[in-house]
Design an enzyme around this catalytic site. Structure first.
Site, PDB file in Angstrom:
ATOM      1  N   SER A 126     -17.536 -44.916  -0.833  1.00 20.22           N
ATOM      2  CA  SER A 126     -18.394 -44.763   0.002  1.00 20.22           C
ATOM      3  C   SER A 126     -19.721 -44.489  -0.852  1.00 20.22           C
ATOM      4  O   SER A 126     -19.330 -43.720  -2.066  1.00 20.22           O
ATOM      5  CB  SER A 126     -18.135 -43.503   0.752  1.00 20.22           C
ATOM      6  OG  SER A 126     -19.311 -42.772   1.131  1.00 20.22           O
ATOM      7  N   TYR A 151     -14.877 -34.191   1.723  1.00 20.47           N
ATOM      8  CA  TYR A 151     -14.790 -35.650   1.924  1.00 20.47           C
ATOM      9  C   TYR A 151     -15.311 -36.477   0.793  1.00 20.47           C
ATOM     10  O   TYR A 151     -14.678 -37.303   0.317  1.00 20.47           O
ATOM     11  CB  TYR A 151     -15.344 -36.044   3.232  1.00 20.47           C
ATOM     12  CG  TYR A 151     -15.421 -37.289   3.375  1.00 20.47           C
ATOM     13  CD1 TYR A 151     -14.600 -38.181   3.650  1.00 20.47           C
ATOM     14  CD2 TYR A 151     -16.892 -38.059   3.174  1.00 20.47           C
ATOM     15  CE1 TYR A 151     -14.804 -39.729   3.831  1.00 20.47           C
ATOM     16  CE2 TYR A 151     -16.942 -39.494   3.441  1.00 20.47           C
ATOM     17  CZ  TYR A 151     -16.014 -40.334   3.506  1.00 20.47           C
ATOM     18  OH  TYR A 151     -16.134 -41.496   3.657  1.00 20.47           O
ATOM     19  N   LYS A 155     -13.487 -38.919  -2.373  1.00 24.27           N
ATOM     20  CA  LYS A 155     -13.814 -40.296  -2.803  1.00 24.27           C
ATOM     21  C   LYS A 155     -14.016 -40.364  -4.098  1.00 24.27           C
ATOM     22  O   LYS A 155     -13.676 -41.179  -4.873  1.00 24.27           O
ATOM     23  CB  LYS A 155     -15.069 -40.814  -2.068  1.00 24.27           C
ATOM     24  CG  LYS A 155     -14.898 -41.060  -0.342  1.00 24.27           C
ATOM     25  CD  LYS A 155     -13.851 -42.235  -0.035  1.00 24.27           C
ATOM     26  CE  LYS A 155     -13.410 -42.289   1.216  1.00 24.27           C
ATOM     27  NZ  LYS A 155     -12.347 -42.908   1.610  1.00 24.27           N
TER      28      LYS A 155
END
Ligand code: UFG
Length: 343
Positions: A126, A151, A155
């Protein structure tokens, strides 16, 4: 026929990628625990492509189940790994769940790849890894900033795990950094299915327009942007899906230049929240009910991709424009409402 494991293949980006893979002659097996998706997606994929993908329901964060899967599936040609928790706000409330799930499942998959002597993995990353970049458009070389959420941190960590695995194990990895995927398949048979109240802008817009929500809150109009609202690089989910087919083909056909490669998947253009609303109003012919409220904590001001590297190296380019994205998102929302009405 090359057989590809797609983890999270019933999810939003996963399901569109399964369609594209099948349409490019790949055989697909999906593994998904269905915590954030529905089994009916399999039938809808079959309606589009004429092929129902193989499917197994289990949690890839479970080491024994994942090891068992790889022991039974030694003929895979590659993996596209989407399965992960993905809500920024929720990750603040449940950091340990996010680390256990997102990191644990990648480690289990990498162990399984060792068992199968399977070398190729495409990873769903992302643009969140960049935080607020110092320079726009942001290139793949931009520094990785401290994460703004667990989150985003998962990644970053998964990319690092892949980098070191690719350096010392017989593993090759491509990480694709998505900007803001929106829209839906033109058939309106698959699309985004947010559970409960959507966090993301576009499902919130279409749910407001269809009458499920009263009014869209626009989070802040005092950013340093032309109209004061925050800017993102919105990209059609089918363009994102097509890039995965290119990436897996690049790996299988041994065209990678390094054991780990990273590509931005964006259009290269930033749109403000108000511009997205205007696009929606243009294509739907409706007036959207919205009001300006305070900034959402944790939001960055603006980000859009440099697409040069992906365009040149992958020979891939995002094709669909913002109005096509919004048209397909609206068609999907209306199709969902029709289906509900028939129940
Ligand atoms: N927004 C609103 N109102 C809403 C929802 C969003 O004004 O109800 C605004 C946000 O403030 C932001 C823009 O619309 O300016 C886009 O917000 P999204 O929630 O749709 O997307 P984000 O850019 O916040 O997050 C997305 C993905 C994340 C990923 C991140 C990377 O959802 O998974 O991009 O930057 F980490």
């Amino acid at each position: 026929m090359k057989r590809i494991l797609v983890t999270g293949g019933t999810g939003f980006i996963g399901s569109h990628t399964v369609v594209e893979l099948q349409q490019h002659g790949y055989e697909v097996i999906i593994v998904d625990n269905l915590v954030n998706s529905s089994i009916e997606v399999l039938d809808n994929i079959a309606k589009i492509t004429g092929i129902k993908p193989s499917f197994e329901q289990f949690d890839l964060a479970d080491p024994a189940k994942t090891a068992d899967f790889f022991n039974r599936n030694k003929d895979l040609s590659g993996i596209i790994h989407f399965a992960a928790y993905k809500a920024v706000g929720e990750s603040m409330q449940k950091p340990l769940e996010y680390y256990r799930n997102n990191i644990g499942s990648l480690l289990n998959i990498l162990e399984g790849m060792k068992t199968c002597a399977l070398g190729d993995i495409v990873f769903s990353s992302s643009c969140t890894v960049y935080g607020q970049p110092d320079e726009l458009p942001v290139t793949e070389q931009a520094p990785i900033k401290p994460a703004w959420s667990p989150y985003g941190n998962t990644k970053q960590m998964c990319e690092e795990i892949l980098r070191f695995s690719a350096a010392s194990l017989p593993i090759k990895a491509i990480a694709l950094r998505y900007f803001n995927p929106i829209g839906a398949h033109e058939s309106a048979l698959i699309g985004e299915l947010p559970l409960g109240i959507p966090n993301n802008l576009v499902p919130y817009i279409t749910q407001t327009a269809i009458g499920l929500r009263q009014s869209l809150h626009v989070f802040g109009n005092d950013y340093d942007t032309p109209d004061g609202t925050a800017m993102r690089d919105y990209i059609h989910v089918v363009d994102i899906a097509r890039a995965h087919v290119v990436a897996i083909g690049r790996m299988i056909n041994k065209r990678m230049k390094h054991n780990m490669e990273i590509f931005n998947l964006g259009t290269g253009h930033g749109f403000s929240v108000l511009e997205v609303i205007q696009s929606f109003e243009r294509v739907s012919g409706l007036k959207l009910n919205y009001k300006i409220v305070d900034r959402r904590p944790g939001d960055i001001e603006k980000v859009w991709a440099s697409t040069d590297f992906a365009n040149k190296e992958l020979g891939w380019k995002a094709e669909k424009k913002i109005d096509e994205m919004m048209t397909s998102a609206w068609k999907w929302e209306k199709a969902l409402a029709d289906r509900k009405g028939q129940q």
